[in-house]
Scaffold this motif. Structure first.
Motif, mmCIF file in Angstrom:
data_model
loop_
_atom_site.group_PDB
_atom_site.id
_atom_site.type_symbol
_atom_site.label_atom_id
_atom_site.label_comp_id
_atom_site.label_asym_id
_atom_site.label_seq_id
_atom_site.Cartn_x
_atom_site.Cartn_y
_atom_site.Cartn_z
ATOM 1 N N THR A 188 0.842 -1.186 0.000
ATOM 2 C CA THR A 188 0.000 0.000 0.000
ATOM 3 C C THR A 188 0.879 1.237 0.000
ATOM 4 O O THR A 188 1.779 1.374 0.844
ATOM 5 N N THR B 96 -6.542 -1.427 -5.645
ATOM 6 C CA THR B 96 -7.654 -1.001 -4.794
ATOM 7 C C THR B 96 -7.284 0.338 -4.167
ATOM 8 O O THR B 96 -6.218 0.468 -3.558
ATOM 9 N N HIS C 157 -8.054 3.147 -1.392
ATOM 10 C CA HIS C 157 -8.718 3.399 -0.114
ATOM 11 C C HIS C 157 -8.976 4.903 -0.014
ATOM 12 O O HIS C 157 -8.041 5.704 0.061
ATOM 13 N N ASP D 87 -12.860 5.918 4.151
ATOM 14 C CA ASP D 87 -12.599 4.507 4.466
ATOM 15 C C ASP D 87 -13.290 3.530 3.523
ATOM 16 O O ASP D 87 -13.210 2.318 3.731
ATOM 17 N N THR E 221 -13.647 1.877 -0.402
ATOM 18 C CA THR E 221 -12.658 1.490 -1.407
ATOM 19 C C THR E 221 -13.269 1.579 -2.801
ATOM 20 O O THR E 221 -14.494 1.521 -2.967
ATOM 21 N N GLU F 274 -3.565 0.240 -2.957
ATOM 22 C CA GLU F 274 -3.060 -1.106 -2.674
ATOM 23 C C GLU F 274 -2.751 -1.813 -3.992
ATOM 24 O O GLU F 274 -3.646 -2.045 -4.809
#
Length: 433
Positions: A55, A315, A317, A321, A323, A369
């Motif tokens: 990440t 992904t 974020h 919070d 995604t 991520e």
């Protein structure tokens, strides 16, 4: 990164392994004491999927900005405001109160398009945009044909002699054909040229003399040019379409397009910031523009960017919070360091698969991520269960006291893939405190 954490854990666990096992696989008192120690912590061997994702910090916005520079003479008389979206055919700015519209393409105009039968990919940019804007541009010579560019000078006004033709329709010759008798395009048409569709009449010889019964041309013709795939030809019909377009946008209807008359962008753009002011010379940096869609820019150290590839799924974020699924759109090839002591970094641009997921955010910090290698249905233990053996390699100690040599695989999120004789799912192994 997970691998770095694993190495640190191994250094701690390694010294414990030598102390506990005495450097071998025997049933020495050290091993039995450690296993029977009520304070010893254990963990279960599990079967799971491991993925060595990482990440990284990124910035939500509209991606890297493109600098738009003006050119030529004149003064800026109008500029757009920040946040304005510009699309094909719309005015991006004005010079001496003349509009400078946007065209789409991957190749900027690099020369003045004036002479009939000019051939090139820049002509294709002009032709495709006029067609997309609804202007009839007439037929185009097919790839493989040859045309003879006409001289641009006195007596060769673009599109002259064909203004009375219906829009978008080629001029007809007296033979009813568009080709010369030998199947090749004639050097010039009845009215100067029809962009490779000229009639056989009035064809000039190599010496510049006219064919039977016709007067000599006003100026020598150029050498024939072959039309390649991706080219377009500045035909008389296309020049007439340019004139109609220029009239519609309020520019002088000359039929001539100079590189500074338009701005070629790769697609719809959003004005991020304006550098120039009204009254400034036109030949400077005017504004910066970005793509209209939301994107994330992730600076990555050049040495760590090798595992990131275009179209890779990621992904994102978001600040609330939640995604959102994304995809790597590009990885820059130019590495830049922010300071003398910082490592060179490249920019990774991430776009979203569903733009609605980020419509409530305009800009801000996010985390991205990146998923790397994935191993499915493997045995795994905590990294802190690994013991560095004196003989080399690694082992794990069962809760009953026996050491098992293991082969390690993928490290991910504090877990490590392991395999070895006597190691089974559900077994408990000692982990470092």
């Amino acid at each position: 990164m997970a691998t770095g954490a694993a190495v640190a854990a191994l250094l701690v666990a390694g010294s414990a392994a030598v102390a506990l096992s005495g450097g071998g696989f025997g049933d020495g008192s050290g091993t039995r004491t450690a296993a029977s120690d009520p304070s010893a912590r254990t963990a279960r061997v599990i079967r799971t999927d491991l993925s060595n994702s990482r990440t990284l910090e990124g910035t939500l916005g509209h991606g890297a900005a493109t600098t738009v520079r003006g050119g030529g003479e004149g003064r800026i008389t109008w500029l757009p405001s920040s946040g304005t979206t510009v699309t094909r055919g719309k005015t991006l700015y004005r010079v001496d109160d003349r509009p400078v519209p946007v065209l789409y393409g991957d190749l900027p105009l690099y020369r003045t398009l004036r002479a009939v039968n000019t051939v090139g990919r820049d002509v294709r940019v002009l032709a495709d945009n006029l067609l997309a804007l609804g202007y009839a541009i007439g037929p185009q010579p097919a790839p493989g044909r040859t045309v003879v560019p006409m001289p641009a000078g006195p007596g060769s006004e673009p599109g002259s002699g064909s203004e009375d033709q219906p829009a978008g329709r080629p001029e007809k010759n007296t033979t009813g054909r568009n080709d010369a008798p030998d199947g090749k395009p004639s050097p010039e048409g009845r009215n100067g040229s029809a962009g490779g569709t000229a009639s056989a009449e009035g064809t000039a010889s190599a010496e510049g003399t006219a064919s039977a019964g016709q007067s000599a041309p006003a100026a020598p013709v150029s050498a024939p040019v072959r039309v390649e795939q991706g080219d377009a030809v500045l035909t008389t019909d296309l020049i007439n379409a340019v004139k109609r377009w220029q009239t519609a946008i309020g520019a002088p209807a000359t039929g001539v397009v100079d590189p500074h008359d338009v701005v070629v962008l790769t697609g719809p753009m959003r004005v991020e910031s304006v550098q120039a002011q009204v009254g400034d010379p036109a030949d400077g940096e005017l504004l910066k523009a970005t793509a209209t869609g939301k994107a994330v820019t992730v600076p990555v150290e050049a040495g760590d960017a090798g595992g990131i590839a275009r179209d890779q799924h990621v992904t994102v974020h978001l600040p609330d919070d939640s995604t959102a699924a994304g995809r790597v759109a590009s990885v820059s090839t130019a590495a830049e360091a922010e300071g003398d002591d910082s490592a060179p970094k490249v920019d990774v641009l991430v776009t979203f698969e569903d733009a609605s997921k980020v419509k409530r955010f305009d800009a801000g910090p996010v985390q991205v991520e990146f998923v790397g290698e994935t191993r499915r249905h493997v045995l795994a233990v905590p990294v802190t269960a690994l013991l560095a053996l004196r003989e080399g390699g690694y082992g794990v100690q069962l809760s009953r006291g026996r050491l098992i040599a293991v082969t390690t695989g993928l490290f991910a999120k504090g877990q490590v893939e392991v395999s070895g004789a006597g190691l089974a799912e559900g077994a408990r192994v000692v982990v470092a405190s």
